[in-house]
Motif scaffolding. Sequence first.
Motif, PDB file in Angstrom:
ATOM      1  N   HIS A   1       1.194  -0.449   7.976  1.00 46.64           N
ATOM      2  CA  HIS A   1       1.106  -1.886   7.725  1.00 46.64           C
ATOM      3  C   HIS A   1       0.069  -2.464   8.660  1.00 46.64           C
ATOM      4  O   HIS A   1      -0.208  -1.938   9.734  1.00 46.64           O
ATOM      5  N   GLY A   2      -0.543  -3.527   8.227  1.00 48.76           N
ATOM      6  CA  GLY A   2      -1.592  -4.138   9.025  1.00 48.76           C
ATOM      7  C   GLY A   2      -1.992  -5.472   8.441  1.00 48.76           C
ATOM      8  O   GLY A   2      -1.275  -6.063   7.624  1.00 48.76           O
ATOM      9  N   SER A   3      -3.167  -5.942   8.843  1.00 45.13           N
ATOM     10  CA  SER A   3      -3.656  -7.217   8.330  1.00 45.13           C
ATOM     11  C   SER A   3      -5.162  -7.137   8.178  1.00 45.13           C
ATOM     12  O   SER A   3      -5.826  -6.314   8.812  1.00 45.13           O
ATOM     13  N   SER A   4      -5.689  -7.998   7.338  1.00 45.14           N
ATOM     14  CA  SER A   4      -7.127  -8.033   7.110  1.00 45.14           C
ATOM     15  C   SER A   4      -7.528  -9.445   6.713  1.00 45.14           C
ATOM     16  O   SER A   4      -6.686 -10.238   6.276  1.00 45.14           O
ATOM     17  N   LYS A   5      -8.796  -9.760   6.869  1.00 46.76           N
ATOM     18  CA  LYS A   5      -9.287 -11.079   6.471  1.00 46.76           C
ATOM     19  C   LYS A   5      -9.374 -11.166   4.957  1.00 46.76           C
ATOM     20  O   LYS A   5      -9.871 -10.266   4.291  1.00 46.76           O
ATOM     21  N   GLY A   6      -8.894 -12.276   4.438  1.00 52.04           N
ATOM     22  CA  GLY A   6      -8.939 -12.488   3.007  1.00 52.04           C
ATOM     23  C   GLY A   6     -10.272 -13.057   2.566  1.00 52.04           C
ATOM     24  O   GLY A   6     -11.180 -13.291   3.377  1.00 52.04           O
ATOM     25  N   ALA A   7     -10.404 -13.281   1.268  1.00 45.63           N
ATOM     26  CA  ALA A   7     -11.625 -13.850   0.719  1.00 45.63           C
ATOM     27  C   ALA A   7     -11.828 -15.274   1.231  1.00 45.63           C
ATOM     28  O   ALA A   7     -10.871 -16.014   1.454  1.00 45.63           O
ATOM     29  N   SER A   8     -13.066 -15.654   1.408  1.00 47.41           N
ATOM     30  CA  SER A   8     -13.392 -16.989   1.912  1.00 47.41           C
ATOM     31  C   SER A   8     -13.219 -18.034   0.804  1.00 47.41           C
ATOM     32  O   SER A   8     -13.713 -17.863  -0.312  1.00 47.41           O
ATOM     33  N   VAL A   9     -12.467 -19.087   1.119  1.00 49.46           N
ATOM     34  CA  VAL A   9     -12.264 -20.197   0.190  1.00 49.46           C
ATOM     35  C   VAL A   9     -12.686 -21.478   0.890  1.00 49.46           C
ATOM     36  O   VAL A   9     -12.112 -21.852   1.914  1.00 49.46           O
ATOM     37  N   GLN A  10     -13.711 -22.127   0.351  1.00 49.06           N
ATOM     38  CA  GLN A  10     -14.266 -23.339   0.946  1.00 49.06           C
ATOM     39  C   GLN A  10     -14.629 -23.116   2.418  1.00 49.06           C
ATOM     40  O   GLN A  10     -14.375 -23.948   3.288  1.00 49.06           O
ATOM     41  N   GLY A  11     -15.228 -21.961   2.665  1.00 47.45           N
ATOM     42  CA  GLY A  11     -15.701 -21.659   4.005  1.00 47.45           C
ATOM     43  C   GLY A  11     -14.642 -21.169   4.965  1.00 47.45           C
ATOM     44  O   GLY A  11     -14.941 -20.882   6.127  1.00 47.45           O
ATOM     45  N   LYS A  12     -13.393 -21.053   4.497  1.00 48.95           N
ATOM     46  CA  LYS A  12     -12.316 -20.601   5.369  1.00 48.95           C
ATOM     47  C   LYS A  12     -11.665 -19.341   4.797  1.00 48.95           C
ATOM     48  O   LYS A  12     -11.509 -19.217   3.592  1.00 48.95           O
ATOM     49  N   SER A  13     -11.323 -18.444   5.692  1.00 48.49           N
ATOM     50  CA  SER A  13     -10.612 -17.241   5.266  1.00 48.49           C
ATOM     51  C   SER A  13      -9.437 -16.998   6.206  1.00 48.49           C
ATOM     52  O   SER A  13      -9.545 -17.202   7.416  1.00 48.49           O
ATOM     53  N   ASN A  14      -8.333 -16.613   5.638  1.00 56.09           N
ATOM     54  CA  ASN A  14      -7.124 -16.354   6.414  1.00 56.09           C
ATOM     55  C   ASN A  14      -6.793 -14.868   6.395  1.00 56.09           C
ATOM     56  O   ASN A  14      -7.197 -14.137   5.492  1.00 56.09           O
ATOM     57  N   LYS A  15      -6.052 -14.446   7.387  1.00 54.27           N
ATOM     58  CA  LYS A  15      -5.580 -13.076   7.396  1.00 54.27           C
ATOM     59  C   LYS A  15      -4.445 -12.912   6.390  1.00 54.27           C
ATOM     60  O   LYS A  15      -3.668 -13.833   6.179  1.00 54.27           O
ATOM     61  N   PHE A  16      -4.372 -11.750   5.781  1.00 51.15           N
ATOM     62  CA  PHE A  16      -3.230 -11.457   4.938  1.00 51.15           C
ATOM     63  C   PHE A  16      -2.623 -10.140   5.397  1.00 51.15           C
ATOM     64  O   PHE A  16      -3.293  -9.264   5.946  1.00 51.15           O
ATOM     65  N   ALA A  17      -1.321 -10.007   5.194  1.00 51.53           N
ATOM     66  CA  ALA A  17      -0.601  -8.806   5.608  1.00 51.53           C
ATOM     67  C   ALA A  17      -0.515  -7.829   4.440  1.00 51.53           C
ATOM     68  O   ALA A  17      -0.406  -8.226   3.282  1.00 51.53           O
ATOM     69  N   TYR A  18      -0.585  -6.552   4.763  1.00 53.70           N
ATOM     70  CA  TYR A  18      -0.485  -5.543   3.711  1.00 53.70           C
ATOM     71  C   TYR A  18       0.310  -4.349   4.218  1.00 53.70           C
ATOM     72  O   TYR A  18       0.494  -4.135   5.423  1.00 53.70           O
ATOM     73  N   ILE A  19       0.770  -3.553   3.255  1.00 54.28           N
ATOM     74  CA  ILE A  19       1.523  -2.324   3.523  1.00 54.28           C
ATOM     75  C   ILE A  19       1.000  -1.245   2.578  1.00 54.28           C
ATOM     76  O   ILE A  19       0.622  -1.540   1.439  1.00 54.28           O
ATOM     77  N   TRP A  20       0.961  -0.025   3.061  1.00 54.88           N
ATOM     78  CA  TRP A  20       0.734   1.116   2.173  1.00 54.88           C
ATOM     79  C   TRP A  20       1.838   2.131   2.398  1.00 54.88           C
ATOM     80  O   TRP A  20       2.226   2.422   3.526  1.00 54.88           O
ATOM     81  N   VAL A  21       2.358   2.687   1.297  1.00 55.17           N
ATOM     82  CA  VAL A  21       3.347   3.767   1.343  1.00 55.17           C
ATOM     83  C   VAL A  21       2.966   4.788   0.276  1.00 55.17           C
ATOM     84  O   VAL A  21       2.653   4.425  -0.859  1.00 55.17           O
ATOM     85  N   GLY A  22       3.009   6.073   0.643  1.00 54.62           N
ATOM     86  CA  GLY A  22       2.686   7.129  -0.304  1.00 54.62           C
ATOM     87  C   GLY A  22       3.915   7.863  -0.796  1.00 54.62           C
ATOM     88  O   GLY A  22       4.926   7.958  -0.093  1.00 54.62           O
ATOM     89  N   ASN A  23       3.828   8.407  -2.009  1.00 48.33           N
ATOM     90  CA  ASN A  23       4.894   9.238  -2.560  1.00 48.33           C
ATOM     91  C   ASN A  23       4.677  10.662  -2.054  1.00 48.33           C
ATOM     92  O   ASN A  23       3.701  11.328  -2.410  1.00 48.33           O
ATOM     93  N   SER A  24       5.592  11.125  -1.225  1.00 49.80           N
ATOM     94  CA  SER A  24       5.430  12.419  -0.562  1.00 49.80           C
ATOM     95  C   SER A  24       6.048  13.583  -1.327  1.00 49.80           C
ATOM     96  O   SER A  24       6.073  14.711  -0.820  1.00 49.80           O
ATOM     97  N   GLU A  25       6.526  13.344  -2.525  1.00 49.36           N
ATOM     98  CA  GLU A  25       7.335  14.331  -3.253  1.00 49.36           C
ATOM     99  C   GLU A  25       6.724  15.725  -3.281  1.00 49.36           C
ATOM    100  O   GLU A  25       7.417  16.727  -3.063  1.00 49.36           O
ATOM    101  N   THR A  26       5.415  15.831  -3.534  1.00 53.54           N
ATOM    102  CA  THR A  26       4.777  17.147  -3.637  1.00 53.54           C
ATOM    103  C   THR A  26       3.935  17.485  -2.414  1.00 53.54           C
ATOM    104  O   THR A  26       3.562  18.648  -2.235  1.00 53.54           O
ATOM    105  N   GLN A  27       3.632  16.514  -1.577  1.00 56.68           N
ATOM    106  CA  GLN A  27       2.743  16.764  -0.441  1.00 56.68           C
ATOM    107  C   GLN A  27       3.486  17.056   0.863  1.00 56.68           C
ATOM    108  O   GLN A  27       3.124  17.985   1.583  1.00 56.68           O
ATOM    109  N   CYS A  28       4.508  16.265   1.174  1.00 60.71           N
ATOM    110  CA  CYS A  28       5.211  16.482   2.452  1.00 60.71           C
ATOM    111  C   CYS A  28       6.598  15.840   2.442  1.00 60.71           C
ATOM    112  O   CYS A  28       6.912  15.021   3.305  1.00 60.71           O
ATOM    113  N   PRO A  29       7.467  16.214   1.496  1.00 61.96           N
ATOM    114  CA  PRO A  29       8.798  15.598   1.441  1.00 61.96           C
ATOM    115  C   PRO A  29       9.638  15.892   2.682  1.00 61.96           C
ATOM    116  O   PRO A  29      10.493  15.099   3.062  1.00 61.96           O
ATOM    117  N   GLY A  30       9.390  17.031   3.332  1.00 59.82           N
ATOM    118  CA  GLY A  30      10.139  17.350   4.539  1.00 59.82           C
ATOM    119  C   GLY A  30       9.789  16.459   5.707  1.00 59.82           C
ATOM    120  O   GLY A  30      10.548  16.371   6.678  1.00 59.82           O
TER     121      GLY A  30
END
Length: 315
Positions: A168-197
Motif C-alpha cells: 500500500h502507498g500513495s501517489s499524486k493524482g491528476a492535476s485539476v485546475q492546477g491542483k493535485s492531491n495524493k491518493f491512496a492505493y493498494i495492490w494484492v496478488g493472487n498467490s495460488e500458483t506462485q507462492c501459496p505457502g
Amino acid sequence: MASFVSTHLLLELVLVISFFHFNLAARRLADTQQPLLFQYHKGPLLTGKISINLIWYGKFKPTQRAIISDFITSLSTSTPTTAQPSVATWWKTTEKYYHLINSKKPSTLQLSLGTQILDENCSLGKSLSNQQIVQLASKGAQKNAINVVLTSADVAVEGFCMSKCGTHGSSKGASVQGKSNKFAYIWVGNSETQCPGQCAWPFHQPIYGPQSPPLVAPNNDVGLDGMVINLASLLAGTTTNPFGNGYFQGPKDAPLEAASACPGVYGKGAYPGYAGDLLVDPTSGASYNANGANGRKYLVPALFDPSTKSCSTLV
C-alpha cells in the motif's frame, strides 16, 4: 514519487509465519519481539466517505470477484451482519486510532464498495513493475477513494513472492485546475500458483517454519481467501497510515502498522505455525473468524489495539 508499504508474509525461522509490511526495505523478524509502542506522526488519516475501487488485472471468475466485493461490503456497519463475530466488528478496532487524535470529537470513516474496473487482457503485460502498479491504481477515482489493484494468479509483480504479497502507498493524482492531491492505493496478488505457502498461509502448507496441516479456506479458494487476508491487513494500514506519517511503529521506511504488528495471529492461542483457536464451519470444515455479507465467512488478521497496546482478535 509513490511510497510503498508491503505485506511481507515470509515464513522463515520459527518466529513468524507471515509476511511483514514493507516500505522499500525489509524489517528484521527480531523486531517483532520488541514492545509495541505505536506513535502518531501528525499526518492525516483517511476520513469521511471513502469508496474502495477495485481494478481487476487479469482473469478472475465472477465468483472470485464476489469474494472480494462481498468482503468490502462487509466492512460497513451500515449493512450489518446479524451473525457474530463479524467483519464490521473487526474493523471497528481501527476507530480507536481516530479517538486517540481527538477523543472529544473524533473523525469518522465510512467505507463503501466503489467502481470495479476489469483489465482481463492485461494491457501492461503479465510482468509488472512497482511503477506500473501505481499506473493501474490511477485508473480509479482519485478523490475520497482507495484504489485497489488485484492481479491474477498468472501475473508476476516486482517483488511478489520474494519479499511481499501486496503493498500500500500513495501517489499524486491528476492535476485539476492546477491542483493535485495524493491518493491512496493498494495492490494484492493472487498467490495460488506462485507462492501459496508464503501468501496464502494458513490455507496452504508453509514453506518455512513449523509444518502444520493447512486449514480449509472458508470460500473454497486458497488464492482468493489468501488475498482477503492480505487485503484486510493492507486496508487497516492504509486508513491509519495512508501517507507514511500516520500511526506506525519503527522507522518510516519499514513501519509496523495496525495489522503487520500482529503477524500470523488470527485467534487466541496463536503461535508460530498455529493460526489460533478459530471457528470451524460444521458443513465444510472451513476455518474462519468473521462473518460477512451474503452469508460469507472470512479469516481476518489480528489488529493492534491502541487502547490495550496488544493484538486484538475476534475469537
